[in-house]
Design an enzyme around this catalytic site. Sequence first.
Site, PDB file in Angstrom:
ATOM      1  N   CYS A 290       1.427   3.392   1.641  1.00 43.93           N
ATOM      2  CA  CYS A 290       1.397   2.027   1.101  1.00 43.93           C
ATOM      3  C   CYS A 290       0.308   1.272   1.836  1.00 43.93           C
ATOM      4  O   CYS A 290       0.492   0.891   2.999  1.00 43.93           O
ATOM      5  CB  CYS A 290       2.751   1.339   1.266  1.00 43.93           C
ATOM      6  SG  CYS A 290       2.788  -0.297   0.501  1.00 43.93           S
TER       7      CYS A 290
ATOM      8  N   HIS B 253      -2.265   9.170  -7.519  1.00 41.28           N
ATOM      9  CA  HIS B 253      -2.849   8.139  -8.390  1.00 41.28           C
ATOM     10  C   HIS B 253      -3.627   8.779  -9.533  1.00 41.28           C
ATOM     11  O   HIS B 253      -4.299   9.784  -9.336  1.00 41.28           O
ATOM     12  CB  HIS B 253      -3.804   7.244  -7.589  1.00 41.28           C
ATOM     13  CG  HIS B 253      -3.105   6.335  -6.632  1.00 41.28           C
ATOM     14  ND1 HIS B 253      -2.782   5.039  -6.935  1.00 41.28           N
ATOM     15  CD2 HIS B 253      -2.614   6.553  -5.378  1.00 41.28           C
ATOM     16  CE1 HIS B 253      -2.145   4.487  -5.916  1.00 41.28           C
ATOM     17  NE2 HIS B 253      -2.032   5.388  -4.958  1.00 41.28           N
TER      18      HIS B 253
ATOM     19  N   GLU C  55       2.478   0.411 -10.558  1.00 41.52           N
ATOM     20  CA  GLU C  55       2.893   1.239  -9.424  1.00 41.52           C
ATOM     21  C   GLU C  55       4.105   2.110  -9.748  1.00 41.52           C
ATOM     22  O   GLU C  55       5.084   1.634 -10.355  1.00 41.52           O
ATOM     23  CB  GLU C  55       3.251   0.365  -8.225  1.00 41.52           C
ATOM     24  CG  GLU C  55       2.048  -0.184  -7.489  1.00 41.52           C
ATOM     25  CD  GLU C  55       2.413  -0.677  -6.113  1.00 41.52           C
ATOM     26  OE1 GLU C  55       3.301  -0.072  -5.476  1.00 41.52           O
ATOM     27  OE2 GLU C  55       1.826  -1.680  -5.674  1.00 41.52           O
TER      28      GLU C  55
ATOM     29  N   CYS D 218      -2.431  -3.245  -5.080  1.00 44.39           N
ATOM     30  CA  CYS D 218      -1.996  -1.922  -4.613  1.00 44.39           C
ATOM     31  C   CYS D 218      -3.110  -1.373  -3.727  1.00 44.39           C
ATOM     32  O   CYS D 218      -4.205  -1.082  -4.230  1.00 44.39           O
ATOM     33  CB  CYS D 218      -1.730  -0.998  -5.802  1.00 44.39           C
ATOM     34  SG  CYS D 218      -1.196   0.646  -5.311  1.00 44.39           S
TER      35      CYS D 218
ATOM     36  N   GLY E 181      -3.958   2.186  -4.482  1.00 43.19           N
ATOM     37  CA  GLY E 181      -4.633   2.208  -5.784  1.00 43.19           C
ATOM     38  C   GLY E 181      -6.099   1.826  -5.644  1.00 43.19           C
ATOM     39  O   GLY E 181      -6.975   2.439  -6.268  1.00 43.19           O
TER      40      GLY E 181
HETATM   41  N1  LIG Z   1       4.163   2.580  -5.484  1.00 43.56           N
HETATM   42  C1  LIG Z   1       3.467   3.415  -4.478  1.00 43.56           C
HETATM   43  C2  LIG Z   1       3.832   2.972  -3.056  1.00 43.56           C
HETATM   44  C3  LIG Z   1       3.316   1.615  -2.739  1.00 43.56           C
HETATM   45  C4  LIG Z   1       1.833   1.597  -2.844  1.00 43.56           C
HETATM   46  C5  LIG Z   1       1.215   0.214  -2.902  1.00 43.56           C
HETATM   47  N2  LIG Z   1       2.122  -0.883  -2.701  1.00 43.56           N
HETATM   48  C6  LIG Z   1       0.100   0.122  -1.896  1.00 43.56           C
HETATM   49  O1  LIG Z   1      -0.185  -0.975  -1.396  1.00 43.56           O
HETATM   50  O2  LIG Z   1      -0.500   1.177  -1.609  1.00 43.56           O
HETATM   51  C7  LIG Z   1       3.941   4.850  -4.636  1.00 43.56           C
HETATM   52  O3  LIG Z   1       5.021   5.081  -5.169  1.00 43.56           O
HETATM   53  O4  LIG Z   1       3.199   5.736  -4.199  1.00 43.56           O
END
Ligand SMILES: N[C@H](CCC[C@H](N)C(=O)O)C(=O)O
Length: 275
Positions: free
Chosen positions: A74, A151, A200, A209, A212
């Site tokens: 994250c 991703h 997400e 994100c 992302g």
């Molecule tokens: N939903 C993402 C985790 C949080 C990623 C996002 N909040 C960031 O800042 O990287 C996943 O399931 O891999």
Amino acid sequence: MRVSFTKMHGLGNDFVVLDAREASLPDMTGAMARALADRRTGIGCDQVIVLEPSESADFRMRIFNSDGSEVGACGNASRAVAILHGEAARVETAGGAIAVEPRDGCAAVDMGLPRFGWEAIPLAYAMDTGAMPVGWGELENPMAVNVGNPHVVFFVEDANAVDLAALGSGIENDPLFPERINVNVASLAGPDHLALRVWERGAGLTRACGTGACATAVAAIRKRLVTSPVTISLPGGDLVIEWDGGGSGDGAGPIRMTGPASEAFRGSFEWDDFA
Ligand SMILES: N[C@H](CCC[C@H](N)C(=O)O)C(=O)O
């Protein structure tokens, strides 16, 4: 048991952070993370973050999406935790070790090496992750990158014109992605500058994100749309991503992300009210 928390965010991607490094806490479960993250009946956040002692790093960061799923990375929370910790640190995550460094009001994170192999994403079967022959509605021919979490990245004419709220869940849960996927839609906003919106995995549309932004910058560099450093403009604000990997193999260099993060407020709750 009364438990303290810190509410933090990175560009509007928000977190409830529990610090179990000094005083241990009962084990966080997916159901409890989901209850804490609920914006109507809980504290409300995109992810619940639990800091714990680590054998291999300065501390460990566990990441739970608002649907309760525990995941490996994250980016925005990594910057928030850097500011909370207050000094440079190596952090163990399920997606690999990262290095965080707070600066005034922002933080830099070494997110490690990107991976491009179909098994590393993972995909359900062999495919060229540099130009995937698949599509969902108006979104087609994406790239896929693993930056500690999985991703898929679509490059379009105008990222803001795509109905990601309608398309996101179907892509996130497609059987092509055995561990589900984070869905990124990006368009050029200027030289070495991309606009990005993210659906997400386990949290839906978020204001930003970090992983992302890393995955999208790396994909765009590989596709020779931009060169490093890349500015990524998300609905919540901008991040700067550096990566000199450029090669066709797994990323030669680590990804470095820089951007803001901040503490919103502190509070406490009764553990048993959410367990
Ligand atoms: N939903 C993402 C985790 C949080 C990623 C996002 N909040 C960031 O800042 O990287 C996943 O399931 O891999």
